[in-house]
Structure formats: structure tokens, C-alpha cells
Design a protein around this motif. Structure first.
Motif, PDB file in Angstrom:
ATOM      1  N   VAL A   1       0.735  -1.141   0.444  1.00  0.00           N
ATOM      2  CA  VAL A   1       0.250   0.323   0.396  1.00  0.00           C
ATOM      3  C   VAL A   1       1.059   1.086  -0.075  1.00  0.00           C
ATOM      4  N   LEU A   2       1.759   1.355   1.028  1.00  0.00           N
ATOM      5  CA  LEU A   2       3.171   2.473   0.460  1.00  0.00           C
ATOM      6  C   LEU A   2       3.529   2.743  -0.680  1.00  0.00           C
ATOM      7  N   GLY A   3       3.664   1.595  -1.050  1.00  0.00           N
ATOM      8  CA  GLY A   3       4.779   1.773  -2.401  1.00  0.00           C
ATOM      9  C   GLY A   3       3.678   2.003  -3.570  1.00  0.00           C
TER      10      GLY A   3
ATOM     11  N   LYS B   1       1.989   6.192   4.338  1.00  0.00           N
ATOM     12  CA  LYS B   1       2.569   5.048   5.428  1.00  0.00           C
ATOM     13  C   LYS B   1       0.749   4.406   6.267  1.00  0.00           C
ATOM     14  N   LEU B   2       0.359   5.922   6.722  1.00  0.00           N
ATOM     15  CA  LEU B   2      -0.865   5.466   8.061  1.00  0.00           C
ATOM     16  C   LEU B   2      -2.199   4.600   7.280  1.00  0.00           C
ATOM     17  N   ALA B   3      -2.501   5.086   5.923  1.00  0.00           N
ATOM     18  CA  ALA B   3      -2.624   4.002   4.967  1.00  0.00           C
ATOM     19  C   ALA B   3      -2.603   2.443   5.581  1.00  0.00           C
ATOM     20  N   GLY B   4      -1.319   2.404   4.645  1.00  0.00           N
ATOM     21  CA  GLY B   4      -0.443   0.925   4.614  1.00  0.00           C
ATOM     22  C   GLY B   4      -0.605   0.053   6.253  1.00  0.00           C
TER      23      GLY B   4
ATOM     24  N   VAL C   1       4.716   5.211  16.525  1.00  0.00           N
ATOM     25  CA  VAL C   1       6.263   4.550  16.980  1.00  0.00           C
ATOM     26  C   VAL C   1       6.687   4.185  15.587  1.00  0.00           C
ATOM     27  N   ALA C   2       5.800   3.465  14.527  1.00  0.00           N
ATOM     28  CA  ALA C   2       6.315   2.717  13.821  1.00  0.00           C
ATOM     29  C   ALA C   2       6.158   4.030  12.476  1.00  0.00           C
ATOM     30  N   THR C   3       5.661   5.029  12.749  1.00  0.00           N
ATOM     31  CA  THR C   3       5.243   6.041  11.204  1.00  0.00           C
ATOM     32  C   THR C   3       6.260   7.260  11.609  1.00  0.00           C
ATOM     33  N   ALA C   4       6.695   7.218  13.026  1.00  0.00           N
ATOM     34  CA  ALA C   4       7.973   8.323  13.663  1.00  0.00           C
ATOM     35  C   ALA C   4       9.329   7.780  13.145  1.00  0.00           C
ATOM     36  N   VAL C   5       9.683   6.305  13.349  1.00  0.00           N
ATOM     37  CA  VAL C   5      10.335   6.282  12.696  1.00  0.00           C
ATOM     38  C   VAL C   5      10.932   6.306  11.455  1.00  0.00           C
TER      39      VAL C   5
ATOM     40  N   PHE D   1      12.222  -0.822   9.050  1.00  0.00           N
ATOM     41  CA  PHE D   1      13.242  -0.853  10.192  1.00  0.00           C
ATOM     42  C   PHE D   1      11.647  -0.014  11.544  1.00  0.00           C
ATOM     43  N   GLY D   2      11.041   1.600  10.884  1.00  0.00           N
ATOM     44  CA  GLY D   2       9.686   1.471  11.075  1.00  0.00           C
ATOM     45  C   GLY D   2       9.063   1.061  11.799  1.00  0.00           C
TER      46      GLY D   2
END
Length: 154
Positions: free
Chosen positions: A35-37, A50-53, A98-102, A129-130
């Protein structure tokens, strides 16, 4: 209070459950990255993509966890299922933050180019990594709050 929490914390040490959770997480990571890509390809802002994914992955992982990882947990019935689904989304918000911030920090602040066949993949590495950073937050929160595991259970 602490004595009431200790058995639940000890229940988190289940190697079988943690292994299943990580396996489901790997499936979720693939969904998240697809989804992100796709959204990045169409010009959506990285954090929104990122949030949608992440939300897509959360819904799919909940369904797999509900029927596999935590199949022996939680009360039966539609109301209990809906409560677990809503709780899962709520508690996973911590992992998503956490994942989105990283992801955002790595993607925006570190100038790396990883190209394969003319396709830039640094977003994928940053996102992995996130996801890894949010994994433990999600495992603890899902185990304790969504499915309310107890010591002595798988």
C-alpha cells in the motif's frame, strides 16, 4: 495491583504465541509496504501513505490473529469480536505512532538511495525499520488489552 499484573506479563513469554504474532506481522509488513509503495507511486505524501498502509495491515493482521494466534482467547460472540477489533485498532495506534515516527525520521533525514531496476526502495527499508520498532509495542498491547492473555495459556 502489581501482583495482579505479574501473571499477565509472564504470559507474554509464550514463544509459540510470539512466533505466530511475528509471522502475522511479516504478512502485515508486506501488506503495509504494498500500500505504501503504491500510494507513493501515485504522489501521496509519505506519512499519509504510511498511515494508509498501516491501517490496511492492522485490519488484516487482526483477522489472522483472531483466528490463529489468539484463537483460544477472548469471549465468543459478535459484540466481543467488535470490542476486540476496536481495541486492536486503538492499542495498535501506539505501534503505528512509533513505526511512523521511525519511518519518517529515516526516510526524510537520511539521504540513502537504494535502487533496483530503476525503482527507488529506500522507503521500503525505512518502513521495515519502523515496523520492527513498533512490533514489541503491538505485541504487548495486543496480548494484554485486546485478547487479555493469562499465564499458563499457550
Amino acid at each position: 495491583m502489581i501482583d495482579a499484573i505479574r501473571p499477565r506479563l509472564r504470559a507474554l513469554r509464550s514463544g509459540v504465541r510470539f512466533g505466530q504474532f511475528v509471522s502475522v506481522g511479516a504478512f502485515g509488513a508486506v501488506c503495509d509496504n504494498v500500500v505504501l509503495g503504491t500510494l507513493l507511486h501515485f504522489g501521496v505524501a509519505p506519512e499519509l501513505a504510511k498511515l494508509a498502509g498501516a491501517e490496511t495491515a492492522i485490519v488484516l493482521m487482526f483477522l489472522v490473529n483472531e483466528h490463529w494466534t489468539f484463537a483460544d482467547q477472548g469471549a465468543p460472540g459478535v459484540a466481543s469480536f467488535v470490542r476486540r477489533f476496536l481495541t486492536s485498532n486503538l492499542v495498535r495506534a501506539g505501534g503505528v505512532v512509533v513505526a511512523t515516527a521511525v519511518f519518517s525520521q529515516l526516510y526524510r533525514r537520511i539521504d540513502v538511495s537504494i535502487g533496483v531496476a530503476g525503482v527507488e526502495l529506500w522507503f521500503l527499508v525505512a518502513n521495515l525499520f519502523g515496523i520492527a520498532a513498533g512490533l514489541l509495542v503491538n505485541y504487548v498491547a495486543e496480548s494484554l488489552f485486546t485478547w487479555q492473555v493469562r499465564e499458563g495459556e499457550r
